[in-house]
Scaffold this active site. Sequence first.
Site, PDB file in Angstrom:
ATOM      1  N   ARG A 260     -75.469  22.897 -79.930  1.00  0.00           N
ATOM      2  CA  ARG A 260     -75.912  22.220 -81.144  1.00  0.00           C
ATOM      3  C   ARG A 260     -74.771  21.384 -81.703  1.00  0.00           C
ATOM      4  NH1 ARG A 260     -79.264  27.206 -84.087  1.00  0.00           N
ATOM      5  NH2 ARG A 260     -80.504  27.729 -82.236  1.00  0.00           N
ATOM      6  N   ARG A 275     -69.320  29.009 -87.010  1.00  0.00           N
ATOM      7  CA  ARG A 275     -70.247  27.927 -86.657  1.00  0.00           C
ATOM      8  C   ARG A 275     -69.632  27.113 -85.520  1.00  0.00           C
ATOM      9  NH1 ARG A 275     -74.581  25.798 -89.365  1.00  0.00           N
ATOM     10  NH2 ARG A 275     -74.032  26.921 -91.270  1.00  0.00           N
ATOM     11  N   GLU A 347     -75.609  35.378 -90.493  1.00  0.00           N
ATOM     12  CA  GLU A 347     -76.907  35.318 -89.811  1.00  0.00           C
ATOM     13  C   GLU A 347     -76.705  35.455 -88.306  1.00  0.00           C
ATOM     14  OE1 GLU A 347     -79.933  32.048 -88.185  1.00  0.00           O
ATOM     15  OE2 GLU A 347     -79.071  31.583 -90.154  1.00  0.00           O
ATOM     16  N   SER A 350     -82.790  34.841 -86.237  1.00  0.00           N
ATOM     17  CA  SER A 350     -83.934  34.328 -86.993  1.00  0.00           C
ATOM     18  C   SER A 350     -85.177  34.629 -86.178  1.00  0.00           C
ATOM     19  CB  SER A 350     -83.821  32.817 -87.221  1.00  0.00           C
ATOM     20  OG  SER A 350     -82.839  32.525 -88.190  1.00  0.00           O
ATOM     21  N   ARG A 389     -71.622  35.339 -83.757  1.00  0.00           N
ATOM     22  CA  ARG A 389     -71.454  36.007 -85.049  1.00  0.00           C
ATOM     23  C   ARG A 389     -71.572  37.521 -84.917  1.00  0.00           C
ATOM     24  NH1 ARG A 389     -75.177  31.779 -88.489  1.00  0.00           N
ATOM     25  NH2 ARG A 389     -73.780  29.979 -88.288  1.00  0.00           N
TER      26      ARG A 389
END
Length: 425
Positions: A260, A275, A347, A350, A389
């Site tokens: 990404r 990130r 996070e 999801s 993470r």
Amino acid sequence: MLDLSFIRQNPEQVKEGLARKRVELDLNALLALDEQHRQMLVEVEQLRHERKKLSEEVGQRKRQGHDADDLMTQSRGVGEQIAKKEEALGELGSRIKNELLKIPNIPHSEIPTGGASANEVAREWGEIPSFDFEPQDHVQLGEALDILDMPRAAKISGSGFVCYKGMGARLERALISFMLDLHCREHGYTEIFPPLLVNTDSMTGTGQLPKMKEDMYKVEEEDLYLIPTAEVPVTNLHRDEILEEAQLPVYYHAFTPCFRREAGSYGAHVRGMTRVHQFNKVELVKFVKPGESYAELESLVGNAEKVLELLGLPYRRVVLASGDLSFAAAKCYDLEAWAAGCKQWLEVSSCSNFEDFQARRAGIRFKPAGGGKPRFVHTLNGSGVATARTLIALIENYQQADGTIRIPEVLQPYLDGLTEIQPAG
């Protein structure tokens, strides 16, 4: 995408859904195009009927031995009108489809309304670890133990990349193997190892395109994108297929690297692996019958939570508010793991229900066992889980006063029985 007939019949409901997702779109313009398209279809059918009558009259005249040149000329003229209108219909249809592709899924009625500040913590698990020393973050620990090399990753690729080294690489591999085994053996998923490059149709089918084009890595010379998540290739396994109802539900899981661009600045709180542009993830994907998708969502998020529980990582389940949902999701839970060094909830998963939004875009249907027209499946996916993470949480929560890191019991069999990570050398 949304069903055009649903939009036509429920414009206010769709407008309300767009407002809840904080999306500004001129739905009236789409409905005007739709009305124009439907009116033109009527005109084409009328012209076809007229041409059919003329053709019958031509045949009748010829059987009677009469000249029919005038009727044939008239019929050709009608045919030319039909051709022009069919071309216009095609253009209108393309415009309507392009507009439909821009419309996000409608949020589930029961989720909170608002942005990220309206997200609700649904449950918490585990105890926040306490230390009799000041805990370090994963960057400090990784450098001291020589298991993470951020500077050399930056030299090779630029900022936003990580290089795992020695026990860091082994720990990452152990984490991936543990998750794959868990979901396969205990949760009933079929393992997939898909391509990492996908075409435009695949990215459009799951909703990444056209909305999120700027976040994707594109191979400019070809119609290929690096996958942002295994959701894309795995969901597209059944693109343009009709499954049998007896095949449902279908559960797949896949380990892949994910890519990404993550364009933009994220502030001083972003450090190390928080990130990154490339990370590993085990993805869970489901194809289910429409009436079962919300029960399947609860099961899916439970599968992801099991990973964190077995790793002994405190986490919380968060219900995303309407304005914080992804483009394609109708409902989503985030799982956030506590990281003791950076003192943040991160996070790590999801889990989303897309209802028939992706299936409609990708043409994924099933044939009802009792007969009738094929119906669109409901698709779901969730991280089960993302490793970067999760590894942060592991390293920071399991650190000890001497700078070593305890290894969770479930990972020890994947690391030759090692119980802690010590400095190399």
